[in-house]
Design a protein around this motif. Structure first.
Motif, PDB file in Angstrom:
ATOM      1  N   SER A  55       0.865  -1.198   0.000  1.00 19.95           N
ATOM      2  CA  SER A  55       0.000   0.000   0.000  1.00 19.95           C
ATOM      3  C   SER A  55       0.887   1.228   0.000  1.00 19.95           C
ATOM      4  O   SER A  55       2.093   1.137   0.305  1.00 19.95           O
ATOM      5  N   CYS A  56       0.291   2.357  -0.280  1.00 21.17           N
ATOM      6  CA  CYS A  56       1.037   3.619  -0.188  1.00 21.17           C
ATOM      7  C   CYS A  56       1.442   3.862   1.263  1.00 21.17           C
ATOM      8  O   CYS A  56       2.546   4.339   1.537  1.00 21.17           O
ATOM      9  N   THR A  57       0.561   3.496   2.194  1.00 23.38           N
ATOM     10  CA  THR A  57       0.868   3.671   3.619  1.00 23.38           C
ATOM     11  C   THR A  57       2.159   2.924   3.974  1.00 23.38           C
ATOM     12  O   THR A  57       3.031   3.468   4.656  1.00 23.38           O
ATOM     13  N   THR A  81      -4.910  15.998   4.565  1.00 21.91           N
ATOM     14  CA  THR A  81      -4.416  14.847   3.787  1.00 21.91           C
ATOM     15  C   THR A  81      -5.088  13.593   4.340  1.00 21.91           C
ATOM     16  O   THR A  81      -5.812  13.650   5.341  1.00 21.91           O
ATOM     17  N   HIS A  82      -4.837  12.472   3.684  1.00 22.94           N
ATOM     18  CA  HIS A  82      -5.273  11.191   4.249  1.00 22.94           C
ATOM     19  C   HIS A  82      -4.448  10.946   5.517  1.00 22.94           C
ATOM     20  O   HIS A  82      -3.264  11.312   5.575  1.00 22.94           O
ATOM     21  N   ALA A  84      -2.964   8.513   6.505  1.00 21.33           N
ATOM     22  CA  ALA A  84      -1.769   7.694   6.264  1.00 21.33           C
ATOM     23  C   ALA A  84      -0.501   8.532   6.253  1.00 21.33           C
ATOM     24  O   ALA A  84       0.556   8.073   6.705  1.00 21.33           O
ATOM     25  N   ASP A 153       4.468  12.308  -0.946  1.00 21.46           N
ATOM     26  CA  ASP A 153       3.304  11.417  -0.955  1.00 21.46           C
ATOM     27  C   ASP A 153       2.591  11.668  -2.281  1.00 21.46           C
ATOM     28  O   ASP A 153       1.912  12.685  -2.450  1.00 21.46           O
ATOM     29  N   ALA A 155       0.253   9.800  -3.672  1.00 22.97           N
ATOM     30  CA  ALA A 155      -0.936   8.940  -3.754  1.00 22.97           C
ATOM     31  C   ALA A 155      -1.931   9.434  -4.800  1.00 22.97           C
ATOM     32  O   ALA A 155      -2.658   8.645  -5.400  1.00 22.97           O
ATOM     33  N   HIS A 156      -1.973  10.760  -5.026  1.00 22.68           N
ATOM     34  CA  HIS A 156      -2.944  11.333  -5.974  1.00 22.68           C
ATOM     35  C   HIS A 156      -2.304  11.683  -7.312  1.00 22.68           C
ATOM     36  O   HIS A 156      -2.971  12.286  -8.146  1.00 22.68           O
ATOM     37  N   SER A 177      -0.086   5.354  -4.644  1.00 25.19           N
ATOM     38  CA  SER A 177      -1.140   4.451  -4.155  1.00 25.19           C
ATOM     39  C   SER A 177      -1.888   3.859  -5.341  1.00 25.19           C
ATOM     40  O   SER A 177      -2.191   4.568  -6.311  1.00 25.19           O
ATOM     41  N   LYS A 182      -7.841   5.282  -7.436  1.00 23.38           N
ATOM     42  CA  LYS A 182      -6.687   6.009  -7.972  1.00 23.38           C
ATOM     43  C   LYS A 182      -6.583   5.851  -9.497  1.00 23.38           C
ATOM     44  O   LYS A 182      -7.291   5.045 -10.093  1.00 23.38           O
ATOM     45  N   TYR A 313     -10.259  16.508   1.775  1.00 20.90           N
ATOM     46  CA  TYR A 313     -10.864  15.732   2.853  1.00 20.90           C
ATOM     47  C   TYR A 313     -11.725  16.690   3.654  1.00 20.90           C
ATOM     48  O   TYR A 313     -11.608  17.900   3.474  1.00 20.90           O
TER      49      TYR A 313
HETATM   50  C1  LIG Z   1      -2.704  11.442   0.168  1.00 21.90           C
HETATM   51  C2  LIG Z   1      -2.782   9.996   0.507  1.00 21.90           C
HETATM   52  N1  LIG Z   1      -1.748   9.403   1.108  1.00 21.90           N
HETATM   53  C3  LIG Z   1      -1.754   8.088   1.442  1.00 21.90           C
HETATM   54  C4  LIG Z   1      -2.849   7.306   1.190  1.00 21.90           C
HETATM   55  C5  LIG Z   1      -2.846   5.855   1.589  1.00 21.90           C
HETATM   56  O1  LIG Z   1      -2.866   5.062   0.456  1.00 21.90           O
HETATM   57  P1  LIG Z   1      -3.102   3.471   0.573  1.00 21.90           P
HETATM   58  O2  LIG Z   1      -4.562   3.273   0.741  1.00 21.90           O
HETATM   59  O3  LIG Z   1      -2.588   2.928  -0.735  1.00 21.90           O
HETATM   60  O4  LIG Z   1      -2.304   3.004   1.726  1.00 21.90           O
HETATM   61  C6  LIG Z   1      -3.964   7.862   0.563  1.00 21.90           C
HETATM   62  C7  LIG Z   1      -5.135   7.024   0.288  1.00 21.90           C
HETATM   63  O5  LIG Z   1      -6.026   7.311  -0.405  1.00 21.90           O
HETATM   64  C8  LIG Z   1      -3.929   9.240   0.216  1.00 21.90           C
HETATM   65  O6  LIG Z   1      -4.982   9.806  -0.372  1.00 21.90           O
END
Ligand SMILES: Cc1ncc(COP(=O)(O)O)c(C=O)c1O
Length: 370
Positions: A55-57, A81-82, A84, A153, A155-156, A177, A182, A313
């Motif tokens: 995962s991105c996390t 942000t998320h 994560a 990060d 992810a987007h 991510s 995505k 968010y």
């Molecule tokens: C900005 C951002 N960072 C990290 C993540 C975490 O990604 P993942 O669900 O692949 O762990 C997300 C998830 O949508 C995100 O929007």
């Protein structure tokens, strides 16, 4: 009922056939599609190294570990942000420090970053919100001057560029991510890119239990050493195959995303109640983000009409219970984030979205904002 989905993965029958073949083969992980996918990510982003992760996390966590963040350190993250992004810092024992964002892009800025730098600051994780790149020149300079580690990060932002260079290449690592909403998806999944061999080796090891050699590198069966307290953050080979097929098609997908953004802009540009950033060919348009008053009323109405939208968010992270209890932030210091969180709506962007659907979304929005 309009029945327009917020997101829809770009997966076709031959992609499914390939996944099926891998599952039937019994060779589900450590396979060749992981290598193929990593190769294509490197090619697409023009980076030297790539490691797929679960995962991105996980990728953010590994990037924080490879940066040696630990107890007593502070790492600045955007307050919008998320979770994560901040969690990855906190997993290491370091403290996530929240900086305010620009209220139209949702991005951290050099001004908001400067306000949060202390003698304990060790690094910064930036997010290129909704596919819009942060002002990287200024941020990279700040990190150089203050000797701070920069993690992106992304992810987007698969497909997002900053001055002709793909994002993710500006700090020690960029983390993507592949969650289903995505630009490309592997179900769950992510990837870390880097141009630093030491960081690559460390992240690769930590992703697989801290073992020194992966299966293909072992001279004798079962002969390996454990160098570190690593994790199991691997991606399966059938997920990698799905990602590989999509990244091959992504240049076309990206073209379509930009056309969709242009159509939203054409439809909404004279509606003064709706704000958005101006068109940019460097934006990968993860979503098309708009800002308006009466946001929650509009969300409710769109849902009842079967129009899928999202919010990236609502509540800034320092106001979420876990972080609020721990750090007790003053709302004044994240004023823009609060406004951003209460006004943004993410409109759908995916290749199979039709012009008629885009026009129907815009027509409904224009009525609702009046
Ligand atoms: C900005 C951002 N960072 C990290 C993540 C975490 O990604 P993942 O669900 O692949 O762990 C997300 C998830 O949508 C995100 O929007």
């Amino acid at each position: 009922m309009k029945n327009i989905k917020f997101s829809y993965p770009n997966i076709n029958l031959s992609d499914i056939k390939l996944v099926n073949k891998i599952i039937k083969s019994g060779w589900l992980t450590h396979g060749k599609y992981t290598d193929f996918f990593e190769r294509e990510i490197k090619r697409f982003t023009n980076s030297k190294y790539c490691v797929t992760v679960s995962s991105c996390t996980a990728g953010l966590h590994l990037s924080c570990l490879a940066s040696n963040f630990s107890f007593g350190d502070e790492v600045i993250v955007p307050s919008v942000t998320h979770t994560a992004t901040a969690h990855a810092v906190e997993y290491t024992g370091a403290k996530a420090v929240f900086a305010d964002v620009d209220k139209l892009t949702g991005n951290i800025t050099v001004e908001t970053l400067k306000k949060k730098i202390t003698s304990k600051t060790k690094g910064i994780i930036i997010v290129h919100m909704s596919g819009i790149s942060c002002e990287l020149k200024e941020i990279v300079e700040l990190c150089k001057n203050k000797n701070l580690v920069l993690i992106e990060d992304c992810a987007h932002s698969l497909g997002t560029k900053y001055k002709s260079q793909h994002v993710g290449n500006f700090g020690i690592s960029g983390v993507f991510s592949f969650y289903p909403t995505k630009q490309i998806t592997t179900g769950e999944g992510g990837a870390v890119i880097t141009n630093n061999k030491k960081i690559y080796t460390k992240i690769k090891q930590l992703k697989g239990f801290g073992i020194d050699k992966d299966i293909k590198e072992r001279k004798k069966q079962g002969a390996y050493d454990v160098l570190d307290l690593g994790y199991n953050y691997r991606m399966t080979d059938f997920q990698a195959a799905l990602g590989y097929r999509q990244i091959l098609k992504y240049a076309n997908n990206l073209k379509k995303r930009k056309q969709i953004a242009k159509r939203y802009i054409k439809n909404l540009k004279f509606t003064k109640e709706i704000k958005f950033t101006k068109y940019s060919k460097d934006n990968s348009y993860f979503v098309f983000q708009i800002f308006c008053k009466k946001r929650d009323f509009i969300l409710k109405k769109l849902k009842s009409l079967g129009i899928g939208v999202s919010v990236h968010y609502t509540t800034p992270l320092p106001q979420m219970t876990y972080y609020k209890k721990k750090y007790n932030y003053r709302p004044k210091s994240i004023k823009n984030s609060i406004e951003y969180g209460s006004t943004n709506i993410s409109l759908p962007v995916y290749p199979s979205l039709t012009n008629n659907q885009i026009d129907a979304i815009c027509k409904t929005l224009k009525k609702l904002v009046k």
